[in-house]
Write a protein that holds these residues in place. Structure first.
Motif, PDB file in Angstrom:
ATOM      1  N   ASP A 182       0.969  -1.106  -0.106  1.00 37.32           N
ATOM      2  CA  ASP A 182       0.115  -0.088   0.026  1.00 37.32           C
ATOM      3  C   ASP A 182       0.795   1.203   0.050  1.00 37.32           C
ATOM      4  O   ASP A 182       0.381   2.434  -0.297  1.00 37.32           O
ATOM      5  CB  ASP A 182      -1.032  -0.007   1.237  1.00 37.32           C
ATOM      6  N   SER A 183       2.017   1.051   0.464  1.00 35.53           N
ATOM      7  CA  SER A 183       2.705   2.349   0.513  1.00 35.53           C
ATOM      8  C   SER A 183       4.491   1.868   0.389  1.00 35.53           C
ATOM      9  O   SER A 183       4.744   0.601   0.550  1.00 35.53           O
ATOM     10  CB  SER A 183       2.745   3.324   1.723  1.00 35.53           C
ATOM     11  N   TYR A 184       5.236   2.723  -0.183  1.00 36.34           N
ATOM     12  CA  TYR A 184       6.751   2.401  -0.350  1.00 36.34           C
ATOM     13  C   TYR A 184       7.483   3.379  -0.077  1.00 36.34           C
ATOM     14  O   TYR A 184       7.609   4.438  -0.596  1.00 36.34           O
ATOM     15  CB  TYR A 184       6.599   2.062  -1.975  1.00 36.34           C
ATOM     16  N   MET A 185       8.356   3.352   0.899  1.00 34.95           N
ATOM     17  CA  MET A 185       9.185   4.134   1.498  1.00 34.95           C
ATOM     18  C   MET A 185      10.645   3.691   1.363  1.00 34.95           C
ATOM     19  O   MET A 185      11.059   2.503   1.310  1.00 34.95           O
ATOM     20  CB  MET A 185       9.024   4.307   3.152  1.00 34.95           C
ATOM     21  N   ILE A 186      11.608   4.785   1.137  1.00 34.24           N
ATOM     22  CA  ILE A 186      12.960   4.198   0.488  1.00 34.24           C
ATOM     23  C   ILE A 186      13.995   5.267   1.463  1.00 34.24           C
ATOM     24  O   ILE A 186      13.648   6.343   1.498  1.00 34.24           O
ATOM     25  CB  ILE A 186      12.993   4.697  -0.972  1.00 34.24           C
TER      26      ILE A 186
END
Lengths: 256, 256, 256, 256, 256, 256
Positions: A182-186
């Motif tokens: 649902d979300s993608y943090m880098i």
């Protein structure tokens, strides 16, 4: 149209993402070694317990709970005590068992989540699922099953993922999991003025647009502190970082 | 020489593509995770139903209909109600079944399309067909068969495709499908001033030339809004984005 | 020393290549999806029939003749009528059959070429021959055999080839066919000022030197129109396109 | 210390390489399709016969002699007549046979060389030897054997080799043959001001240093003409060509 | 702390490396075809014999001694005479035999070294050892064994290695041998002002720090002459060479 | 929150890392051939013994103890004497044995560590473990087991690792070990002004943030000396090093 948010308890970052992660979602947190994935995940769990009264679960496939007790204590987070108080559980497992126990209605994790009222889960790291299948389509099914099991339990989860790109371009998504979550943090290393700094970016977030700043962050004695955008830099996420030409002119000649 | 157009109902974008997609064609929509492929496809379907009275079908190989109801509702699009009114159908399927049901004269999809008067179809995502064949020539045949089946039903379809290139150069077509479809839209992340923006471009469109601007777009509370061209940027689609040198001079010294 | 030329009927382009393709040769036309390979091939065939009274043959391995009728008609080219008049033939075939029928003295294509007096042939696309052999040396033999068969019939042929390099560098020849053919044309996307333009270049042409400009071209309602060279751009064919530094200075400060 | 030279009969180039190739050596000539490898080889053979009275042999693994008669005639070189006069021989062969016939003391090529007094040989192309072995060490042995056979006959040979790098960097030696030969010439495409030009460079030459200029060359109606060095360009052989910064300043502001 | 040095007899280079190679060590000399590896090795052997009275041995896996006699004579080095005088030995061998004969106490090479009092050895080229093993760990063992045998005999050796990187970046160590040897010299082509120059650098040298200049060198009629550092160039060893920006400004506007 | 530190005894470096390595941790030290990995490890062991009274152990998988005696003596470090005094042990082993002896409660290494009171261990090099498994997940297990055994003994260890990236970008983590260790130091070559310099950076360090400067270092007659940050350089760790544009302006025109 309004949705419940699960904040990190890190003000500047929560503000970027409209108040927090969407409650009940699965969220990917990717970074090279040493970028602070585990620290951010522990802080999410710790602040959840202490600021938002949401019990937390850490599923670990590599380090023993002792390492977490020790590392968390560096930031003044007493994980051992929280576990004793029944607000936190750190479970050392292996990918195969974890999937089974999450999928069964009366599995270990399911029972734990229900009994403890777990609201937040951190998985360190989802990368270990990759050992379960060689075929990418089969792996995708496994990852989807794992994620769906977490979502069915209605917890807000952070899935850590190891990124092999140390510095320089993040050329490719090397696994299909960014398409499923649902979300993608880098988290990224950035070289600036002959030193290494750290950047955080929420690249993808289901629903309406959030702030997509690439922010500098520090790991202090109290955990992660998210700061401003990088100024006068190009290519932070997309390649080799360098000064923008205008920044270079201004630095040399002063601003008009 | 004039052809019927199937608009997105997104003014700035429809204008770029001479009024809309060519009716009855198969159209590829490619992008990295989180670039808004599903949002654009849902908007195409939603506006089709509400503005152009064209019933729509969403074939999904990964998410359950519930996820679409939920995600669409974030933009104020009540997919559940539209389904109840017989204007929309969301079908969860698998690639193998989908191809079979589309190919048979009395297949599930064929009957659905005819009974509901479906005019627009979204497939989320065509990437899943890749699991059906290892040999690239065999895969090409499968993809062609799938596309031909859609075109035979005379619907205007959008085929979503996952692009693994997160940021930086789109070096290669990694599958032959861009050569088979009637049009080819790409969604891209672009890093500008230490933030991530999004770009849309209609790269290929059968027939006479359309506008090939690379446009900035936002995902607002009402769906996708296409804005202007990026100014003073090079390499948006073709590589690492950076300021043009002239832009840099002007920013530092002012315009002559 | 003088040789017969087979013009495209596109003035600016014919001029670049000293009047046209060398008659009786096999010519490779390569490009990414949507760059206009098929349009250019159809125009070569159409102008051949209508301006030079040379009957034409289109051998297609993917699309049915209907697609060509439809696409050609967008440019006002009535392929159906031309076929009815015996001046054009569009044959849907497969690579294996095509080679056999071209190689046999009384094969289908050989008879067709002789009976109709075919002078121009377009093959859409030669890429499909690649499915006939895994071994590169065997494939080379097949491609050479195919090309020799066409040359033996003394027709001027255009062989379309799909190039997977969408944008950015064309690093490598990925097949040996460019070494075998008599000429080698490349169509390319070029990103300029946040829009996608198209470039054409005749890279190789057997015999004395032709003009090797990299020209901009447009696809208008009347087909392809070749325009000027790109000015102030570097790296169009060889890599990431960008402004030349001098162009940047001039744009910012004016010309001396 | 002085050695006999075998000139190309192309003044500017012979001057660069101290008068010509070293007599009796094997010389590699590499280039992308259309760069003029065959033209340069034919010119070497033609000038050898007509200017230096050295009979020539062309061993070809792909084209029939007719193609050479035809192509040479474009430059006014009457190969058919030269063959009739016993000064030239064009032999179509295959790699396996060629090696055998060159290795046997009474082989076809050996006898031909002796009977005709052949002094110059062109092999078009050595690339075809690569089909004889998959193992790189075995291939190296084959190539060495082939080269040694030519050197034993004391002819000066030019070995054409196909280079797959169309434009952009020549990153790698893709075969060990450059390490075995006595000299190594490279022909390259160079993109300058939106046109494709051609460059020639003698990279390696056994013995004392020759001139290592990268020269521009043209293919005129009389064959190859070698011109000056490229001025104000960087990266011609080693990467993406672009203007040097100083050249850019001078072009924009004039020379100080 | 002081160690015996074995000089090349090339003043500028010996000075860079604190007087010469460490006596008794194994030293890697790597370069693309034509960069002068063999010339430098022959000069090391020749000067050893004539200036330092150290008999030399050349082990060759590809060329016959005749080639060395011939090539050395170009520089006025009479290898044939030196061999006759018992000061030099050139042995043509193969990798398998060479290792065996070096490892056995009474092997051919061991006896030769002892009988002739050999102090310097050149191996042309160590690359050929790579044919002895596919497994990289096995190859490493073989290379280590070979090197240890040479060091046990207390000779100072130069091991030539072929580098496939013609121009442009030396991205990777492609074999583990640079980790095993005592020093690591690299010869490189550098493109400057549309000509190819040559660079030499001693990258690694066991013990205290030596000078790590990247020096220009020429091959003259008397062998290799090492000259100055390259001025105003970046990326000579690490990538695509280009002018430094300051150099460009100074060239265009003059020095302040 | 305070932790014991194990200093290198290199002032400038210890200061960067808040006083030293965390005691009892496993620390990765990676670098290309010749960057000084072994020198830094020997200095860590030597200073441990002489300045901090911590006995040391060197486990070597490639060189014999003699090489260490010799190399250390170059810096004035008498390893032979230290061994005789029972303060140092250099053990030549192989990866398989080392793991077994470290894992058994009464294994060779365990007994050695306990009997000698070993506090510091250097492993030269951990790269050799890679020969024990082809499967990356199995290798990860082996490496983790090795590291855990060291940590169980409560020694502070430095694990050397060979990095194949000579110059230019460090694109990828090529092994999972950086994710397992407690800290991650990288040594790099940097090309500046046509010479090769060396850089050191502590990229990752468990716990609160340390200084992430990229520092220049030299290998002097007394071992490694860490100096300042590089000034006016970009891309030292992350890619091709070059001058920053502002540095270039300032160098050419002087500072404002």
């Amino acid at each position: 149209m309004s949705e419940t948010r699960t904040p990190f308890g890190i003000k500047a970052f929560d503000k970027m993402i409209s108040g927090g992660l969407l409650s009940g979602t699965a969220n990917l947190l990717e970074g090279a070694p040493g970028t602070g994935k585990t620290t951010l995940a522990m802080q999410f769990i710790y602040n959840g317990i202490t600021q938002y009264k949401e019990p937390g679960l850490i599923i670990t496939f590599e380090e023993f709970p002792q390492q977490y007790y020790h590392d968390a204590m560096q930031f003044g987070w007493d994980f051992k005590r929280l576990e004793a108080e029944g607000k936190l559980k750190i479970v050392f497992s292996d990918p195969q068992t974890a999937i089974e126990e999450l999928s069964k209605i009366d599995g270990q994790f399911v029972k734990l989540i229900e009994e403890m009222g777990i609201r937040r889960v951190a998985v360190d790291s989802i990368t270990h699922l990759e050992s379960l299948a060689i075929d990418p389509y089969e792996l995708r099914e496994i990852e989807r099953k794992f994620i769906n099991a977490l979502k069915r339990e209605n917890v807000t989860s952070i899935l850590l993922r190891e990124n092999d790109s140390l510095l320089g371009p993040v050329t490719q998504v090397t696994d299909k999991i960014p398409f499923i979550v649902d979300s993608y943090m880098i988290l990224r290393y950035v070289e600036i003025d002959s030193a290494i700094e750290k950047a955080i970016c929420m690249l993808k977030m289901r629903g309406s647009d959030h702030q997509k700043d690439i922010r500098c962050f520090k790991i202090t004695g109290h955990g992660i502190e998210v700061e401003q955008k990088f100024s006068g830099r190009e290519g932070i996420m997309s390649g080799i970082t360098h000064s923008t030409p205008q920044d270079a002119f201004v630095n040399a000649f002063g601003k008009k």
